[in-house]
Design a protein around this motif. Structure first.
Motif, PDB file in Angstrom:
ATOM      1  N   VAL A   3      82.714  53.145  22.211  1.00 36.18           N
ATOM      2  CA  VAL A   3      83.829  52.196  21.157  1.00 36.18           C
ATOM      3  C   VAL A   3      84.617  52.140  22.184  1.00 36.18           C
ATOM      4  O   VAL A   3      84.868  52.214  22.940  1.00 36.18           O
ATOM      5  N   TRP A   4      85.023  50.702  22.269  1.00 40.32           N
ATOM      6  CA  TRP A   4      85.062  49.746  22.739  1.00 40.32           C
ATOM      7  C   TRP A   4      86.984  49.652  22.781  1.00 40.32           C
ATOM      8  O   TRP A   4      86.860  50.127  21.082  1.00 40.32           O
ATOM      9  N   LYS A   5      87.652  50.204  23.689  1.00 43.81           N
ATOM     10  CA  LYS A   5      89.145  50.500  23.242  1.00 43.81           C
ATOM     11  C   LYS A   5      89.916  48.949  24.333  1.00 43.81           C
ATOM     12  O   LYS A   5      88.344  48.521  25.387  1.00 43.81           O
ATOM     13  N   LYS A   6      90.456  48.741  24.367  1.00 47.60           N
ATOM     14  CA  LYS A   6      91.668  47.846  25.314  1.00 47.60           C
ATOM     15  C   LYS A   6      91.557  48.160  25.955  1.00 47.60           C
ATOM     16  O   LYS A   6      91.507  47.092  27.360  1.00 47.60           O
ATOM     17  N   VAL A   7      91.385  49.265  26.969  1.00 51.94           N
ATOM     18  CA  VAL A   7      91.187  49.334  28.077  1.00 51.94           C
ATOM     19  C   VAL A   7      90.041  49.601  28.669  1.00 51.94           C
ATOM     20  O   VAL A   7      89.280  49.020  30.387  1.00 51.94           O
ATOM     21  N   HIS A   8      88.946  49.934  27.813  1.00 54.40           N
ATOM     22  CA  HIS A   8      87.796  49.080  28.419  1.00 54.40           C
ATOM     23  C   HIS A   8      87.502  47.501  28.458  1.00 54.40           C
ATOM     24  O   HIS A   8      86.234  47.476  29.582  1.00 54.40           O
ATOM     25  N   SER A   9      87.701  46.999  27.354  1.00 53.13           N
ATOM     26  CA  SER A   9      87.637  45.753  27.895  1.00 53.13           C
ATOM     27  C   SER A   9      88.193  45.230  29.326  1.00 53.13           C
ATOM     28  O   SER A   9      87.418  44.344  30.184  1.00 53.13           O
ATOM     29  N   ILE A  10      89.826  45.653  29.522  1.00 53.60           N
ATOM     30  CA  ILE A  10      90.791  45.248  30.701  1.00 53.60           C
ATOM     31  C   ILE A  10      89.342  45.676  31.851  1.00 53.60           C
ATOM     32  O   ILE A  10      89.411  45.107  32.558  1.00 53.60           O
ATOM     33  N   THR A  11      88.767  46.522  32.039  1.00 57.24           N
ATOM     34  CA  THR A  11      87.924  47.188  33.747  1.00 57.24           C
ATOM     35  C   THR A  11      86.949  46.721  33.113  1.00 57.24           C
ATOM     36  O   THR A  11      86.277  46.507  34.380  1.00 57.24           O
ATOM     37  N   ILE A  12      85.892  46.458  31.911  1.00 52.29           N
ATOM     38  CA  ILE A  12      84.937  46.259  32.446  1.00 52.29           C
ATOM     39  C   ILE A  12      84.330  44.586  32.432  1.00 52.29           C
ATOM     40  O   ILE A  12      84.013  44.090  33.408  1.00 52.29           O
ATOM     41  N   ALA A  13      86.245  43.692  32.393  1.00 50.49           N
ATOM     42  CA  ALA A  13      86.614  42.256  33.090  1.00 50.49           C
ATOM     43  C   ALA A  13      86.248  42.235  34.201  1.00 50.49           C
ATOM     44  O   ALA A  13      85.652  40.761  34.496  1.00 50.49           O
ATOM     45  N   PHE A  14      86.500  43.231  35.105  1.00 49.16           N
ATOM     46  CA  PHE A  14      86.143  43.736  36.380  1.00 49.16           C
ATOM     47  C   PHE A  14      84.650  44.299  37.243  1.00 49.16           C
ATOM     48  O   PHE A  14      85.192  44.470  38.802  1.00 49.16           O
ATOM     49  N   GLY A  15      84.430  44.719  36.027  1.00 48.83           N
ATOM     50  CA  GLY A  15      82.976  45.226  36.876  1.00 48.83           C
ATOM     51  C   GLY A  15      82.736  47.111  36.740  1.00 48.83           C
ATOM     52  O   GLY A  15      81.996  47.450  37.016  1.00 48.83           O
ATOM     53  N   HIS A  16      83.733  47.812  35.984  1.00 43.58           N
ATOM     54  CA  HIS A  16      83.889  48.607  35.479  1.00 43.58           C
ATOM     55  C   HIS A  16      83.836  48.794  34.540  1.00 43.58           C
ATOM     56  O   HIS A  16      84.200  48.939  33.485  1.00 43.58           O
ATOM     57  N   GLY A  17      83.280  50.116  34.458  1.00 44.24           N
ATOM     58  CA  GLY A  17      83.056  50.613  32.724  1.00 44.24           C
ATOM     59  C   GLY A  17      81.768  50.605  31.847  1.00 44.24           C
ATOM     60  O   GLY A  17      81.172  50.625  30.939  1.00 44.24           O
ATOM     61  N   MET A  18      80.944  49.972  32.183  1.00 43.96           N
ATOM     62  CA  MET A  18      79.731  49.478  32.038  1.00 43.96           C
ATOM     63  C   MET A  18      78.904  48.824  32.861  1.00 43.96           C
ATOM     64  O   MET A  18      79.136  49.133  34.482  1.00 43.96           O
ATOM     65  N   SER A  19      77.392  49.760  32.393  1.00 46.06           N
ATOM     66  CA  SER A  19      76.468  49.726  33.948  1.00 46.06           C
ATOM     67  C   SER A  19      75.168  48.881  33.586  1.00 46.06           C
ATOM     68  O   SER A  19      74.790  48.907  32.424  1.00 46.06           O
ATOM     69  N   THR A  20      74.703  48.245  34.258  1.00 45.53           N
ATOM     70  CA  THR A  20      73.392  47.099  34.038  1.00 45.53           C
ATOM     71  C   THR A  20      72.189  47.307  35.496  1.00 45.53           C
ATOM     72  O   THR A  20      72.798  47.954  36.160  1.00 45.53           O
ATOM     73  N   THR A  21      71.662  46.444  34.829  1.00 44.86           N
ATOM     74  CA  THR A  21      70.545  46.749  35.963  1.00 44.86           C
ATOM     75  C   THR A  21      70.999  45.318  36.885  1.00 44.86           C
ATOM     76  O   THR A  21      71.313  44.149  36.236  1.00 44.86           O
ATOM     77  N   PRO A  22      70.021  44.980  38.168  1.00 44.22           N
ATOM     78  CA  PRO A  22      70.792  44.265  38.912  1.00 44.22           C
ATOM     79  C   PRO A  22      70.047  42.698  38.403  1.00 44.22           C
ATOM     80  O   PRO A  22      70.257  41.583  39.051  1.00 44.22           O
ATOM     81  N   LEU A  23      68.320  43.790  37.791  1.00 42.45           N
ATOM     82  CA  LEU A  23      68.003  41.823  37.465  1.00 42.45           C
ATOM     83  C   LEU A  23      68.521  41.129  36.719  1.00 42.45           C
ATOM     84  O   LEU A  23      68.264  40.344  36.277  1.00 42.45           O
ATOM     85  N   GLN A  24      69.097  42.174  35.166  1.00 39.53           N
ATOM     86  CA  GLN A  24      69.282  41.461  34.742  1.00 39.53           C
ATOM     87  C   GLN A  24      70.789  40.767  34.516  1.00 39.53           C
ATOM     88  O   GLN A  24      71.103  39.613  34.004  1.00 39.53           O
ATOM     89  N   THR A  25      71.426  41.468  35.829  1.00 41.18           N
ATOM     90  CA  THR A  25      72.397  41.110  36.158  1.00 41.18           C
ATOM     91  C   THR A  25      72.461  39.308  36.767  1.00 41.18           C
ATOM     92  O   THR A  25      72.887  38.188  36.667  1.00 41.18           O
ATOM     93  N   ALA A  26      71.766  39.122  37.393  1.00 40.35           N
ATOM     94  CA  ALA A  26      70.394  38.021  38.431  1.00 40.35           C
ATOM     95  C   ALA A  26      70.163  37.264  36.731  1.00 40.35           C
ATOM     96  O   ALA A  26      70.620  35.873  37.128  1.00 40.35           O
ATOM     97  N   VAL A  27      69.793  37.212  36.440  1.00 39.85           N
ATOM     98  CA  VAL A  27      69.102  37.057  34.829  1.00 39.85           C
ATOM     99  C   VAL A  27      69.746  36.147  33.789  1.00 39.85           C
ATOM    100  O   VAL A  27      70.293  35.080  33.535  1.00 39.85           O
ATOM    101  N   ALA A  28      71.267  36.915  34.003  1.00 38.22           N
ATOM    102  CA  ALA A  28      72.609  36.832  33.003  1.00 38.22           C
ATOM    103  C   ALA A  28      72.771  34.836  33.839  1.00 38.22           C
ATOM    104  O   ALA A  28      72.898  34.408  33.081  1.00 38.22           O
ATOM    105  N   ALA A  29      73.130  35.452  35.504  1.00 39.13           N
ATOM    106  CA  ALA A  29      73.549  33.989  36.395  1.00 39.13           C
ATOM    107  C   ALA A  29      72.881  33.104  36.211  1.00 39.13           C
ATOM    108  O   ALA A  29      73.292  32.015  36.409  1.00 39.13           O
ATOM    109  N   ALA A  30      71.457  33.128  36.184  1.00 35.37           N
ATOM    110  CA  ALA A  30      70.663  32.339  35.657  1.00 35.37           C
ATOM    111  C   ALA A  30      71.099  31.013  34.948  1.00 35.37           C
ATOM    112  O   ALA A  30      70.709  29.813  35.004  1.00 35.37           O
ATOM    113  N   ALA A  31      72.073  32.245  33.585  1.00 33.52           N
ATOM    114  CA  ALA A  31      72.298  30.999  32.160  1.00 33.52           C
ATOM    115  C   ALA A  31      73.350  30.668  32.855  1.00 33.52           C
ATOM    116  O   ALA A  31      74.369  29.314  32.017  1.00 33.52           O
TER     117      ALA A  31
END
Length: 570
Positions: A391-419
């Motif tokens: 459940v996303w709360k405001k604190v989650h949105s704020i921390t995820i904005a600078f990269g804390h609080g969510m995890s993803t793979t490096p490869l799909q980070t590169a794929v999203a950056a390509a877009a």
């Protein structure tokens, strides 16, 4: 008259005697023939019994030797890189078997074999040799020397069978991509498993996988670039005393993976440690908090929402406190920042305010749209699922904005950056060749082309004036974003244990390739130096680009040096 009678009587007696003698002869000859026929019948019966027994034993041995244990390994197609260089191929090898029924003294056999195979499992081998079976394997896939040495022992009841095994000419160059097969030549990981899942396993099961009919499987990777990538991350891991490192080179226009490596890795020709937990493919099978590289998507989201422009300003003069969380900047300016300043100074406060403009639901939807929170769709089987708050709360949105609080793979980070770089098209990554037309057919427009243009400007600006200076390569107009994420230790973020990344693109006037590097728990190169992303992850990217750009077909061009192409704000 009397004389005539006597003559006839004498003839009659002679005739009678002749008949008696002839009958005796016929009677004696009949019995002899009967004895001959009976003798022949006995011999035929004996030989028929022997022949029948031999046929029975032959079928029994055939059944014993044609069971699952002695099945001939199936053929596999070669795997080659985009230029036809062989990455995996079948070779013939000898495997040692025994026929326990012919073994007189198992102990003697084991004693002799141990001279060549010192690691032979004595108890297990003894039970095999005493089993009385028609066929048992003793050792699969011997080396030529081992086979020759065993032959010299002259042990009755053992033999060799030619099998196929997989050989990887590049060794440790691309094990996580190419994958592995098991002892029966079945794919169990990487593209080897993918090939089986596409129908090869069915062909093998039906006996139709004939080597001459199997065409090579061509991959998208370039073996030359792959070697460079692995070489650079291996050096960086040693140089910065890290526990792991990785990198990927991705075609921003087609989604083709040109190279990808993760160390520590393993030698596929001797994969005894392939399943160790520290040797997983971190680029696609590991999820991480990607730190400030995620600010790329936060800024893009704010611009794409239409609520923020390049001229918008955000107050970063004071920390943000929400609940028990206090958001500070690493190197704060203590003032109001423009959007470009938020980006090049990597402001946590500014990124949090950008996310606040969009809102919680809009933020979550954008990251899903970019594929960062979805399980990645690609040929490689080893793909991890990203994680996010239930459940996303405001604190989650704020921390995820600078990269804390969510995890993803490096490869799909590169794929999203390509877009972000290619005009706003999200293209699933592929390890197989893909044309531009094929890429366009599967691409999804996820952001406005204008947003992409602005992000290209910000990436180049950050390499020139921000934290990405050490990623610069003269002539190749590199742009990028650093990411230094604190790792969680004992349930708390540690300021001394980091996961660093650098997300780059080049050439920035029309980005062709995305390069992402990661380095896990790096230490300072020298006492007194820092260990942030700009000091270790960025140089990895620079070295990869410097060595591989010409191989990728990107020509150096020096007329744009020191000139960031400023996008229009209108």
């Amino acid at each position: 008259m009397m004389k005539l009678w006597r003559k006839r009587a004498s003839e009659a007696e002679a005739s009678t005697a002749s008949i008696v003698v002839d009958g005796a002869r016929k009677s004696t000859g009949g019995r002899a023939r009967t004895r001959v026929v009976m003798t022949m019948a006995v011999f035929f019966g004996i030989y028929a019994t022997i022949a029948g027994r031999l046929v029975y034993l032959g079928f029994e041995d055939a059944e014993a030797s044609s069971g699952p244990e002695s099945r001939i390994t199936a053929s596999r197609p070669d795997i080659v890189d985009r230029n036809g260089e062989v990455l995996a191929t079948d070779i013939k090898t000898a495997s040692l078997f025994a026929e326990p029924r012919r073994i007189v003294d198992p102990n003697e056999v084991i004693e002799k074999l141990s001279l060549v195979l010192p690691d032979i499992q004595v108890e297990q081998t003894y039970h095999k040799l005493k089993s009385g079976a028609g066929f048992v394997w003793l050792r699969r896939q011997l080396t030529p020397k081992q086979q020759n040495d065993i032959m010299q022992l002259g042990i009755p009841g053992i033999g060799f069978r030619t099998e196929k095994r997989r050989f990887y000419p590049g060794g440790e160059t691309a094990p996580h991509i190419v994958g592995l097969t098991n002892i029966d030549n079945k794919g169990i990981s990487g593209l080897e498993k993918y090939i089986d899942d596409q129908g090869l396993a069915d062909l093998q099961a039906t006996g139709l996988a004939v080597a001459t009919d199997l065409k090579p499987v061509r991959l998208s990777i370039d073996l030359r670039v792959q070697h460079i990538v692995r070489d650079e991350i291996s050096r960086a891991m040693e140089k910065y005393h890290a526990i792991a490192a990785g990198a990927v080179v991705l075609n921003a226009k087609t989604g083709e993976v040109m190279a990808m490596a993760s160390v520590p890795d393993y030698d596929p020709n001797n994969p005894y440690n392939a399943h160790d937990k520290d040797r997983l493919n971190r680029m696609s099978a590991g999820t991480y908090e990607m730190g400030s590289t995620i600010k790329s998507f936060t800024t893009a989201m704010a611009l794409d929402s239409g609520k923020v422009t390049m001229e918008s300003r955000f107050d970063a003069s004071r920390p943000i406190t929400i609940g028990r969380q206090t958001i500070r900047d690493f190197h704060g300016k203590g003032r109001v920042l423009t959007v470009p300043e938020v980006f090049i100074y990597s402001s946590n406060i500014g990124s949090a305010r950008e996310a606040d403009v969009v809102g919680i639901e809009g933020h979550r939807e954008f990251l899903h749209r970019m594929g960062l929170l979805e399980r990645m769709n690609t040929e490689l089987p080893e793909v991890a699922r990203p994680s996010e708050p239930k459940v996303w709360k405001k604190v989650h949105s704020i921390t995820i904005a600078f990269g804390h609080g969510m995890s993803t793979t490096p490869l799909q980070t590169a794929v999203a950056a390509a877009a972000l770089m290619n005009g706003g098209k999200l293209i699933d990554p592929t390890f197989l060749p893909r044309t531009q037309e094929q890429a366009d057919a599967v691409a999804k427009q996820v952001i406005d082309p204008k947003t992409s243009e602005n992000m290209r400007y910000l990436y180049r600006l950050n390499a020139e004036k921000g934290s990405g200076k050490r990623a610069e390569v003269p002539g190749y107009r590199v742009g990028g974003k650093t990411g230094t994420a604190e790792k969680v230790v004992n349930g708390r973020y540690s300021s001394t244990v980091r996961f660093n990344a650098f997300l780059a693109a080049f050439p920035m006037d029309d980005p062709q390739y995305i390069v992402l590097s990661i380095i896990d728990e790096p230490k300072p190169e020298k006492p007194g130096m820092g260990a942030t992303s700009g000091l270790n992850a960025a140089p990895i990217v620079a070295n990869i680009i410097r060595r591989s750009a010409s191989l990728l077909g990107v020509k150096p061009e020096f007329s744009h040096e020191s000139k960031a192409t400023l996008a229009s704000y209108q």
